[in-house]
Motif scaffolding. Structure first.
Motif, PDB file in Angstrom:
ATOM      1  N   ARG A 586       0.836  -1.206   0.000  1.00  0.00           N
ATOM      2  CA  ARG A 586       0.000   0.000   0.000  1.00  0.00           C
ATOM      3  C   ARG A 586       0.867   1.252   0.000  1.00  0.00           C
ATOM      4  O   ARG A 586       0.568   2.235  -0.682  1.00  0.00           O
ATOM      5  N   ARG A 589       2.214   1.729  -3.449  1.00  0.00           N
ATOM      6  CA  ARG A 589       1.190   2.258  -4.364  1.00  0.00           C
ATOM      7  C   ARG A 589       0.965   3.738  -4.139  1.00  0.00           C
ATOM      8  O   ARG A 589       0.829   4.526  -5.089  1.00  0.00           O
ATOM      9  N   ARG A 590       0.926   4.169  -2.837  1.00  0.00           N
ATOM     10  CA  ARG A 590       0.746   5.585  -2.549  1.00  0.00           C
ATOM     11  C   ARG A 590       1.932   6.396  -3.061  1.00  0.00           C
ATOM     12  O   ARG A 590       1.771   7.489  -3.626  1.00  0.00           O
ATOM     13  N   HIS A 592       3.941   5.602  -5.522  1.00  0.00           N
ATOM     14  CA  HIS A 592       3.880   5.628  -6.995  1.00  0.00           C
ATOM     15  C   HIS A 592       2.828   6.623  -7.467  1.00  0.00           C
ATOM     16  O   HIS A 592       3.045   7.345  -8.461  1.00  0.00           O
ATOM     17  N   ARG A 593       1.696   6.679  -6.735  1.00  0.00           N
ATOM     18  CA  ARG A 593       0.645   7.627  -7.126  1.00  0.00           C
ATOM     19  C   ARG A 593       1.127   9.059  -6.957  1.00  0.00           C
ATOM     20  O   ARG A 593       0.884   9.921  -7.807  1.00  0.00           O
ATOM     21  N   ARG A 594       1.830   9.330  -5.838  1.00  0.00           N
ATOM     22  CA  ARG A 594       2.337  10.684  -5.625  1.00  0.00           C
ATOM     23  C   ARG A 594       3.383  11.046  -6.674  1.00  0.00           C
ATOM     24  O   ARG A 594       3.408  12.173  -7.185  1.00  0.00           O
ATOM     25  N   GLY A 596       3.541   9.891  -9.716  1.00  0.00           N
ATOM     26  CA  GLY A 596       2.825  10.124 -10.972  1.00  0.00           C
ATOM     27  C   GLY A 596       2.167  11.483 -11.015  1.00  0.00           C
ATOM     28  O   GLY A 596       2.188  12.171 -12.039  1.00  0.00           O
ATOM     29  N   LEU A 597       1.570  11.888  -9.890  1.00  0.00           N
ATOM     30  CA  LEU A 597       0.927  13.201  -9.842  1.00  0.00           C
ATOM     31  C   LEU A 597       1.957  14.311  -9.991  1.00  0.00           C
ATOM     32  O   LEU A 597       1.725  15.316 -10.678  1.00  0.00           O
TER      33      LEU A 597
END
Length: 612
Positions: A586, A589-590, A592-594, A596-597
């Motif tokens: 998790r 994933r967080r 990677h999301r940050r 990407g943003l």
């Protein structure tokens, strides 16, 4: 890592033999040579026998892969780590029962509810899924439950509120599809408990007094529910009618489906164990229970003195009141009897039993033919012949034509002189029986009892001998129909004869567990006959239950109104590893999301500034 000058392997082995097992494992991380020596079979055989204090004449478990893994099994796979405490009950919890799949379990309590719990949640925690109160049916409390073979129905046994001296109980059958009540069956005395014979039929009891200390127990086969479309099919049938003498009654019925026993789940050299005891003189020495510290907090010595002290005549509240009041009523009715009258009634009852009891069919219990591949179904129960305290195991074989309610309601045809059925086999325990449990393969019966003094003679049926505080756990082989002389001991009880109550035990493939009055549950290894763990509660432990799907999951129920969930150290580590991996995933994933943003924002910024 490599060492400098090498020590000879034999010298390293001699050093390791003088170290505790955990030091050996740490030393094995030093270099390759020490790692190889630290896995030596001779080394772990010596460590195994010395640490667990097992006589060396007792062989290794036949299914063991190695001494190292066998040591690890007993040390790391015992459900002795408390992982959850369930507090949904508001009063003493008396009994626990798992479904055959292990996905659910039920609990009975003095709060007069039966509760169902889910054990297959994704987070690993156990959660309540349903609760039914039986007070609307005038029950005092629920005391026992059992799932049928396909886990579609639940048998619930309770104590019925009646007159002051009543001993009546009742059995209810609940559908596990929609939790509706399907049927109710009267059960007397209440500590018959009741049990399933097969998926759709259950066994209950009734009691008829035919004298001051002579009675007749009738065991009935009941259909779990009545088919609406048929009014001509029996819903009950009498199984057996058995005479009781000296104020005894039949209690605690259970069914054992004894297969051919080609692959029994307990492979033990009994002769070696008995020989080892004789060699060490253990039969003459006071018993010293062996308890092993597996890194849990359940064996704190500072609680010992308080834990083993009697608790002012403690009993199961309403349960004790019902039992004691019924017993007091019986004593009151016999108080004014002359001893000669008691002796005369006993002689008449014995004479009537000889004349009017159906002769046993010796072929039904012929153990010499037990290897012929025939499956057998036994009805097991506690009974007695000398006093009202249950001190014998009665065994009655159930024939195939008795498995349904079809046929005459009063059972098979018999002559007008054959009032009673005989017992096929009786095993005398020489003590007050307070618990029974079957092994998973139904070959072995484990019996909790509190022994009478050696050589005692019972002259008055209403005055049984004093009972020991130590609880003996006997093992009976249902193939040979004899008790194996290898009783287990570590747990204790303090209540006297008149207030003695049932302590439920359970058996898994490798272990047996039991509650006790000393505020602990206990776990033994079935093969090596040693006590491995002690499970702490704040009050009497009434019941324990292994998950049939995973013997490293154990439940314990107590008078402290809680159910505790215990898992093995190995299972706890695996769960923690899975949780850590899930948290890491998790977090990744967080992250990677940050990332990407941030990249998207930077790209948009470049577009605004006109840069490629």
């Amino acid at each position: 890592m490599e060492c400098g000058p090498f020590l000879p392997d034999i010298l390293v082995l001699e050093i390791f033999l003088r170290l505790p097992h955990d030091a050996v494992l740490r030393a094995g991380l030093t270099c390759r040579q020490w790692l190889a020596v630290s896995r030596d079979e001779f080394l772990w055989r010596e460590l195994f026998y010395s640490y667990y204090r097992i006589p060396r004449t007792v062989p290794q478990h036949p299914a063991a892969v190695s001494w190292y893994r066998e040591f690890k099994r007993l040390f790391d796979c015992i459900p002795c780590v408390e992982v959850q405490t369930l507090k949904e009950h508001s009063d003493q919890v008396l009994h626990l029962a798992f479904s055959h799949r292990g996905h659910r379990f039920s609990s009975c309590s003095k709060d007069c509810t039966v509760k169902l719990w889910d054990t297959e949640r994704h987070d690993g925690n156990i959660a309540l899924v349903h609760s039914s109160s039986m007070r609307q049916f005038n029950w005092g409390y629920t005391q026992f439950s059992q799932f049928n073979a396909d886990d579609s129905l639940l048998l619930v046994s309770g104590v019925y509120l009646g007159p002051h001296h009543s001993s009546s109980g009742e059995i209810a059958v609940l559908s596990l599809e929609n939790y509706t009540l399907l049927s109710r069956v009267r059960n007397k005395p209440y500590d018959v408990f009741g049990c399933w014979l097969n998926e759709t039929h259950l066994i209950s009891g009734n009691l008829h007094w035919i004298g001051n200390m002579t009675s007749c127990s009738v065991l009935w086969l009941n259909k779990a529910f009545q088919d609406i479309e048929s009014e001509n099919i029996n819903v009950v049938k009498r199984l057996f009618k058995i005479q009781n003498i000296n104020a005894s009654t039949i209690r605690t019925v259970m069914v054992a489906h004894c297969r051919r026993h080609d692959n029994p789940d307990l492979l033990v050299d009994y002769d070696a164990q008995c020989q080892a005891r004789r060699l060490k003189g253990q039969q003459r020495q006071p018993h010293q229970p062996l308890l092993f510290d597996l890194g849990t907090s359940s064996s704190e010595e500072d609680e010992e003195e308080d834990a083993v002290s009697p608790r002012d005549g403690r009993c199961h509240g309403t349960a004790a009141q019902a039992a004691v009041s019924s017993l007091e009523h019986l004593k009151e009715s016999c108080k004014n009897l002359d001893p000669s009258q008691v002796a005369l009634e006993r002689q008449v009852a014995q004479m009537m039993g000889r004349v009017h009891t159906k002769a046993p069919d010796s072929s039904l219990m012929d153990t010499s033919k037990s290897g012929d591949g025939e499956d057998k179904t036994y009805l097991l129960f506690t009974t007695g012949s000398l006093t009202y305290s249950p001190h014998q195991i009665g065994i009655k074989r159930i024939k195939p034509d008795q498995m349904t309610t079809c046929g005459p309601v009063l059972g098979e045809e018999r002559s007008s002189y054959e009032f009673f059925d005989s017992l096929d086999h009786v095993i005398d325990i020489h003590g007050h029986i307070i618990g029974m449990g079957l092994s998973p393969d139904n070959r072995y019966l484990y019996v909790n009892s509190r022994a009478w003094p050696a050589g005692c003679i019972i002259s008055d049926p209403m005055c049984p001998p004093p009972i020991a505080e130590e609880i003996d756990l006997h093992v009976i082989d249902l193939k040979s129909l004899r008790e194996e002389r290898r009783s287990l001991r570590a747990h204790r009880a303090f209540t006297p004869n008149d207030e003695c109550f049932f302590i439920f035990l359970d058996v898994s493939r490798d272990f047996v567990a039991s509650g006790a009055e000393d505020k602990h549950g206990y776990i033994w290894d079935r093969h090596y006959n040693i006590c491995l763990a002690r499970l702490a509660h704040d009050d009497v432990v009434n019941s324990v239950a292994f998950s049939p799907a995973d013997q490293e999951l154990l439940l314990s129920a107590s008078d402290d109104a809680t159910i505790k969930v215990w898992r093995s150290p190995r299972a706890v580590r695996l769960a923690q590893d899975v949780l850590a991996q899930d948290v890491a995933r998790r977090s990744a994933r967080r992250s990677h999301r940050r990332t990407g943003l941030l990249a998207s924002w930077l790209n948009r910024g470049r577009g605004v500034n006109g840069k490629p």
